[in-house]
Structures are given as structure tokens and as C-alpha cells.
Design an enzyme around this catalytic site. Sequence first.
Site, PDB file in Angstrom:
ATOM      1  N   GLY A 149     -77.501  34.473   4.740  1.00  0.00           N
ATOM      2  CA  GLY A 149     -76.851  33.376   4.066  1.00  0.00           C
ATOM      3  C   GLY A 149     -77.746  32.664   3.068  1.00  0.00           C
ATOM      4  O   GLY A 149     -77.268  31.954   2.197  1.00  0.00           O
TER       5      GLY A 149
ATOM      6  N   ASP B  54     -81.479  27.133  17.596  1.00  0.00           N
ATOM      7  CA  ASP B  54     -80.529  28.214  17.292  1.00  0.00           C
ATOM      8  C   ASP B  54     -80.890  29.482  18.068  1.00  0.00           C
ATOM      9  O   ASP B  54     -81.038  30.558  17.483  1.00  0.00           O
ATOM     10  CB  ASP B  54     -80.506  28.487  15.790  1.00  0.00           C
ATOM     11  CG  ASP B  54     -79.218  29.177  15.343  1.00  0.00           C
ATOM     12  OD1 ASP B  54     -78.240  29.173  16.123  1.00  0.00           O
ATOM     13  OD2 ASP B  54     -79.182  29.723  14.228  1.00  0.00           O
TER      14      ASP B  54
ATOM     15  N   THR C  10     -79.406  41.141   3.788  1.00  0.00           N
ATOM     16  CA  THR C  10     -79.094  39.916   3.061  1.00  0.00           C
ATOM     17  C   THR C  10     -78.459  38.932   4.009  1.00  0.00           C
ATOM     18  O   THR C  10     -77.503  39.273   4.716  1.00  0.00           O
ATOM     19  CB  THR C  10     -78.142  40.203   1.889  1.00  0.00           C
ATOM     20  OG1 THR C  10     -78.757  41.155   1.020  1.00  0.00           O
ATOM     21  CG2 THR C  10     -77.843  38.931   1.116  1.00  0.00           C
TER      22      THR C  10
END
Length: 644
Positions: free
Chosen positions: A327, A442, A325
Site C-alpha cells: 500500500g 499490527d 508492491t
Amino acid sequence: MFFNILALVSLLAVSAYGQGTSFVYNGFTLGKLSLDGMAWVTHDGLLRLTNDSRMEKGHAFHPDQVQFKNSPNGSVFSFSTTFVFAIRAQYPTLSGHGIVFVVAPRRGLPGSLPGQYLGIEFRDINDNHVGIDLNGLTSANSSPAGYYADGGEFKNLTLTSGKAMQVWVDYNGTEKRIDVTLAPINVQKPQTPLLSPTCDLASIINENMYVGFSSSTSSILDTDYVLGWSFMVNGTAQALALSRLPKLPQIGKKETSKVLTIGLPWVVLFIISMLISSAVYVMRRKRKFAEVLEDWERDYGPHRFNYKDLYIATKGFRNQELLGTGGFGQVYRGILPTSKIEIAVKRVSHESRQGMREFVAEILSIGRLRHRNIVSLFGYCRRKGELLLVYDYMPNGSLDKYLYKQPTVTLNWRQRFRVIKGVASGLLYLHEGWEQVVIHGDIKASNILLDADLNGRLGDFGLARLYDHGTDPQRTHAAGTLGYLAPEHVRTSKATRSTDVFAFGVFLLEVACGRRPIENRDVEGTILVDWVFSCWERGAILEARDPKLGAEFVEEEMELVLKLGLMCSHPEPLMRPTTRQVLHYLEGDIPTPELSSIGSRLTFDHHEGFDDLAMSPSSMDKAFQLSSVADSLLSGYMSHSLSC
């Protein structure tokens, strides 16, 4: 030189040598062609270039060389060829890499790789076209698949329809023109070619060459057949005897139920009763699998998955299939029910600050990226309040767990150095090799995923930005992960190729040192770049290496990576190398860089722009992640989940 008949994209071209000849194959016999890889001749005479194997290649060549000119500096003779082919996709919404007619210097194309080097071209016009490649990855000329009927009307053809089609390739040595014509097998050769560029092949083709076919598979499978083939130099290739060509294999098998012949009335009554009793169940099931589908989305049909298929693939999104899981949603492992392809499905929020039409278009633009060091996005599905993204499954998860979270399982230096070079290659493709410039935004260890062979693939495109070559990137907002953000990105809110290089430099140090970029802001000397710089400054840069490696590393490579990491993370953008220069350093094409020009400014300037952002580690992560769920829908499916 290649003449490409493609289901998706085309191939790299090569140059050559051979012996003049003419021949015709109305069906094939095993032993008459030179085969390698997956290529095989079936018992009924079909040349099958690919099968259901992933990441494989297949070649079939006429065994003898063909003479194309009298001398090395002479003109290329006229030549002509025709062949009948068929492409059958195993998964209807995704296409493979197609069939390529090849003129090459040697049989088997030694040194070629499956997947993108044996079926993919750069900047392909669409996923259903015909192209001509001349010693390059970009087609010199291409057109959507189809033919000009009598009267000049253009009729489209779907190459992956599974139906037999015929191709004619004719080179006029006098007029220096290549004519490529395509038509269904039951249509005579059209008078107007599909492609007819002018090109002198004398500088490309040598005296003697081999001719044949090539195809390949990646994670997307199809089966490619050639039914017949004719070739001739200085003349027109003999027409194929279409009635004598082998038949394509039947799709599925028909079985006759004896029950229908014995008790037809009872069977009819039973079926009617079942239909009536299950009507409510069917209606409920339709509601359960209902999707959001608007008219404009029909343009993206090949990239859209059915929710029902994804539900079955993930076994109802059950907890046992949950990979993790993050964000912005959950990531599940799945296996597509028809093709048996292993996938990862990310369920994220449906809301977006930009219009859904534009957003899906951007998803599919990034979804067209194809590189062996980039995680592939297969497509998407919209249902009620959520969006589902379908990715290629990476069995070994993210790189950061091998650096920090599994102390008993680590990567050796050889594996780490290969991952570093792979990520650099993928980043160069994003910056220079695609039709637009892609700024990843990123780059970090948790966004590098490892395939079954521990090759590094760049994922998580949630912060990615696209712009055209030759233009400047637009100002957006500072987004990324603290510790990887270039100082000028914080000041100007512009993500550029140079800000990607900065993050890549921090990533290099992260992999070599086995340490996070910022481990604890309250303790002096815990900023990774400054710490490595201090080691270099006192002449002991190798002391910064990951102690888990022990003495099992190559000193020259370790020193190169550490120095290159410092160069890439220089506070001044103009002092950083380009992505192409970085790859040249890693490949050893240019000497190891000297760092005397960096100067002691690095220790202090690396903090520039960070002081205004001081906060707790948890809040820092949130502040530098995307400010909306919409901007994160392309995030790599395991970058958060497998780093937990």
C-alpha cells in the site's frame, strides 16, 4: 564478568573457576591458545577472532586456569592485563559486535550463540564505547571510547578505524576497584582511567577461572584482531614489546602500471581528453543520483545509505528484483556492492505529517532494535520525493503465504510452534527488554517474516508506538487490521501492551487453525475467535486445528496454543495474560491454562466495537491501516508484497 572493548555493544557475563599464573604473548603461535569457532592464529602471529562468515562466533582462551582467590569465600586477588587489538569494519557505515575480554568458568563459553548473545548488550550508550558487564546483559559501567591525555583533555577514539589500540584492565583487590584504560598504540598509558568503578568481585569470581577473548558476527561483518596480550595475578602485567608485535594485514594491494612508465605523455593526454568528453556525463549522473541531505541529518550519518549503492544493489530497481508492491511502495531485493550483504529496499513516499527530523529520529530509534526474532532495519536514504528503507533480507517471505497461498507448501506443526515461540520472544523484547516500551500495533501472519531456517521474525513497524517504561501510552487513533483489533483499542484509540497481546492471541489461532480472523462477515460463524471458542465450549477444541496438518501434530501443544489464543483474545484487558506469562506457557514453565474463567461472554463481547466499523473487506483494510504514508514508513518490507 566481561571487560568489553566494543565496536557496537557488549556481551553477556558469566561466573567461573581456575589456577593462578602470569604470561605474556608478543604475538601468538598456533597451538599455544585454546581456540574454537572462527578464531585462528595467522602465519605471522595475529590472533584473528572473526572473519567474513555471518552468524558465527570465535573464542580464544589461555589454556590453563588462573587462580583468583585462596578459598571459595575469600577475597579476589589483584590482577592486571593489557592487550593490543584492532577492529576493521567491512562496511564503513555499519559496525559489528566488537571484542570482549572474558573471565569465565570454562573455555569456549558452551551454549552461547553468535550475534546478539555474543556481542550485544541491552541499553548500550552508543555504537562506539567501552563497557564492564558483571553477570548481566546491561553494562555495570560504560563510557564512549577515548582517553584522557596529559592535562586532562578527553580525546575520542573510533574503535572501527582499523588502527591498533591498547587496553589496560587492573583490579585492585584491596580497594575493590576496576580500572579500564584505552589509548592508541603509540600513546603511553594515560594516568586517568577511562572507567574506574568500585566493585567487590568476590561474589562473582570463584577460586579458579579461565581468561580469554570472545567475538561474533551477525549479518553485519567486521574482522577483529588481537596483536599481543599480557596477564598477571598479584602484580602488574608485563609491558608488551610493541616493536615485536605482528603487523596488521595491508588493506588492498598496490599495483604499478607499466603503461605509465612507457608512455606517460600519451597517458596524460588521453586522461585529459576523457575528462573533458565525460564532463557532461558526470554531471548528468550526479543529477541522477542526487539525494536530499540537510544539515541536521549529518547526526545520523552511520545509518544513512548512498542512493548510488542502493541503485547498484537492486540493479537499477529493475522489475526482475521486485519482491512485491504494498500500500505504501515497492520492495526490491538487492545485494550491497561492497559487503555483498543481501538486503530488501522499500521505496515509499517522502511526505509526512510530522517533521522529517523527528520522523528520521524515530526510524533510527526503532532501527536500533536487535533481537533474533525481529527484522533488522539497517538504515535509510532520502532522494527527491521518496524515502528508501533498508532491511535485512528474509528469503522465505511472510508466514501467511504458507498458511493460505501455497496449498502445496505448508509448514508442519513443529515449524509452526517454533515460529509462535519465536514471535512471543520478540514481542517480550519489545514490551520489556528494550530501553523503551515498543507497541507493535499490527501483529498478524502477513507481518511475520521467515528467515532461511524458517525462524519467525516480527516485521512491519508502520504502526509502532514508543513510550518510556513506567509511563502511560498516549491516545492516538484506532489503527491496525480488522480482526486483530482489541475492543478497547477501538473505543479509546490507545495502543497498549494488552492490545498487542490481543492481536497475538488472534495470531495464535490463525497459525493453529490455518484460517483468517474474519473470512466473510456476511456468513455466520466466520469470526475465528468465536468459532474456536464454540469448539472449546462443546469439548472438542482440537477440531479447530488446521486440517492440512492431518494427524502430524502434538496434541498437548495444539491444545495449549488454542487455549492460549482464547485467553489472549479475551475482550477484557485485565483477563489477558502478559507477554511474559505467554512465553512461560509456551516454554512449559507453567501448566497449560484452564479456560473456565473465560465464560460464555467471549462469543458476544468479541464483536464489541466492530459494529460501527462494518464495511467492505477492501475498505476495512484501508480504514484500519495508517491514515498517512508518513506513519507507515517503517512497515516491514514484505508484509504486503509477499502476501499478494
